[in-house]
Design an enzyme around this catalytic site. Structure first.
Site, mmCIF file in Angstrom:
data_model
loop_
_atom_site.group_PDB
_atom_site.id
_atom_site.type_symbol
_atom_site.label_atom_id
_atom_site.label_comp_id
_atom_site.label_asym_id
_atom_site.label_seq_id
_atom_site.Cartn_x
_atom_site.Cartn_y
_atom_site.Cartn_z
ATOM 1 N N ASP A 126 2.831 5.625 -6.491
ATOM 2 C CA ASP A 126 4.062 5.498 -5.716
ATOM 3 C C ASP A 126 5.310 5.387 -6.581
ATOM 4 O O ASP A 126 6.428 5.459 -6.076
ATOM 5 C CB ASP A 126 3.983 4.272 -4.788
ATOM 6 N N HIS A 170 0.878 -1.184 0.000
ATOM 7 C CA HIS A 170 0.000 0.000 0.000
ATOM 8 C C HIS A 170 0.913 1.230 0.000
ATOM 9 O O HIS A 170 1.782 1.362 -0.863
ATOM 10 C CB HIS A 170 -0.920 -0.115 1.231
ATOM 11 N N HIS A 173 -2.143 -2.114 -9.800
ATOM 12 C CA HIS A 173 -3.168 -1.549 -8.924
ATOM 13 C C HIS A 173 -4.397 -2.429 -8.976
ATOM 14 O O HIS A 173 -4.723 -2.962 -10.039
ATOM 15 C CB HIS A 173 -3.528 -0.117 -9.371
#
Ligand code: CMC
Length: 437
Positions: A363, A268, A307
């Site tokens: 990210d 995450h 994702h």
């Protein structure tokens, strides 16, 4: 559309059931009537990791993963990132509408009013080991705020709820900055309430002996944009934890700490730190093909890629790339960017990634910008947690005020033993092994 239904035939009994479809969904509880016989419990949905289960109705954030769309309260993320400040977006997420000038003035004022940490919180921080991970310190300190604000337990009192939500949003940058300075052994810097949300955070991080810290405006705006991009993302792992813990009517500090704990994992929010470690490990552009081979052989994951929801492109990654250009114009190019770009290029052409619809996520590039701005990799996830606190709180309040919500309590499919009994021999065994010594 009115009167949409789903008809199910149970081939065990040959009985037929008609279930209403609302907003494209059936209610799992409607399955319970489907039984083999009167003593049967009824059919449940089995859905590990919530792959196809909606846990709530929400009006906060909309994502269309196939089209790469992200909207907060209906507004495209691109427009918000281009034209709003983080506090405007925070107000939007919490209240459903962008603030008027007066509302914004009052909102900024109340956030400023609550930026200070109680002095006891500083003592609490002092107890952490000098090399404690900043995210671990952050999680614990957020939880500890419940001891400072016992009124936060009044979660059904709208005014108390809002007060503690504002406290949290105002104090998370202060906590984050104190955690950072604790790890460096620097004295804490008190908030400067003349500064914007992002500028004040940078001031608390980096002010040394100068009387006034002035952040580079390009950097401050870049950080504000990154905060906007990270503010909410509907029912992700940490939002689900926030709602789940909050559903037991825990105070918002405990629920936020739990959500932050969920965020800290490498799959995450912890991925941004892992991306930097991965780029370090790859070392140079030339080593990218060999690394991609390792990914395809299943030896490692490509961190910052993939994702659960986005199967086209993460729209936040596109804005982050643009923001990176602004930052690098000031700081000079982070050499890791070349490795990242090569990695992205090769991965996007490779059948392994194309077939699995794996694209760079938020990210992948954020860590490279954070590093160029002067952040150490172990604070990257804390930088994610600061803005996400707004999303968690919006989700939390929506859950608390939703009459359909109750304490979260999933079902299980039991796979263990049927009833069995202790043997005579087991019954004669002493209860405590130490009793024989
Ligand atoms: N590198 C290599 N293969 C991958 C990756 C990756 N990063 N992500 C997914 N896959 C493969 C996976 O092995 C599987 O292959 P197969 O079908 O052969 O078994 C297929 O793609 C489907 O993946 P999944 O694990 O079923 O997908 P998921 O929806 O359960 O996981 C994810 C989503 C984000 C956890 C995962 O893509 C991942 O671990 N990515 C790396 C960590 C990361 O960047 N996390 C940040 C997510 S975005 C921001 C946030 O949420 O905080």
């Amino acid at each position: 559309m009115a009167n949409e239904t789903l008809t199910i035939t149970d081939n065990r009994t040959r009985l037929t059931y008609t279930l209403p479809i609302t907003d494209g969904n059936i209610r799992s509880m409607d399955l319970r009537q489907i039984k083999k016989d009167a003593s049967d419990f009824g059919v449940m949905g089995y859905d590990p990791a919530f792959m196809n289960t909606a846990s709530c109705r929400s009006a906060i954030t909309f994502i269309d993963g196939d089209k790469g769309i992200l909207r907060y309260r209906g507004y495209p993320i691109e427009e918000l990132a281009e034209s709003c400040t983080f506090l405007q977006v925070a107000y939007l997420l919490l209240n459903g509408e962008l603030p008027t000038d007066n509302q914004l003035h009052d909102w900024e004022d109340s956030v400023r009013h609550h930026t200070m940490l109680h002095e006891t919180s500083k003592q609490f921080l002092e107890g952490f080991h000098h090399d404690a991970h900043p995210m671990s310190m952050f999680i614990s300190t957020v939880a500890a705020l419940a001891t400072v604000y016992p009124d936060s337990r009044n979660i059904h009192d709208a005014a108390a709820r809002r007060l503690n939500m504002t406290r949290l949003i105002a104090k998370v940058p202060t906590i984050a900055a104190y955690c950072y300075r604790h790890s460096l052994g620097y004295p804490y810097v008190y908030p400067d309430n003349e500064l914007s949300y992002a500028e004040n955070f940078m001031n608390m991080l980096w002010r040394m002996v100068e009387p006034k810290f002035r952040a580079n405006p390009v950097m401050a705006r870049a950080l504000d944009i990154l905060f906007i991009l990270h503010a909410d993302h509907e029912q992700n792992c940490s939002a689900n934890v926030m709602r789940s813990v909050g559903s037991s009517q825990a105070d918002p500090y405990s629920s936020t700490a739990a959500a932050a704990a969920a965020l800290s994992g490498p799959l995450h929010g912890g991925a941004n730190e892992e991306v930097l470690k991965m780029l370090d490990e790859i070392g140079s552009k030339d080593n990218v093909p060999a690394y991609v081979k390792k990914v395809k052989d299943g030896e490692v994951k490509l961190m910052g890629f993939g994702h659960r929801i986005y199967k086209n492109y993460d729209p936040r990654a596109r804005i982050i790339k643009w923001t990176a250009d602004q930052v690098f114009a000031v700081t000079g190019r982070n050499p890791k960017l070349d490795i990242a770009l090569e990695l992205e290029k090769i991965a996007l052409e490779d059948e392994y990634f194309v077939k699995r619809k794996l694209y760079p996520n938020v990210d992948f590039y954020s860590g490279i910008i954070y590093q160029a701005m002067g952040f150490k990799p172990d604070v990257f996830t804390v930088l994610f947690a600061i803005p996400r606190t707004v999303g968690w709180l919006a989700q939390w309040e929506e859950m608390l005020t939703d009459p359909e919500q109750k304490i979260a309590r999933p079902r299980q499919v039991y796979t263990g033993y049927a009833e069995r009994h202790l043997t005579t021999e087991q019954k004669s065994t002493p209860q405590s092994a130490t009793a024989n010594r």
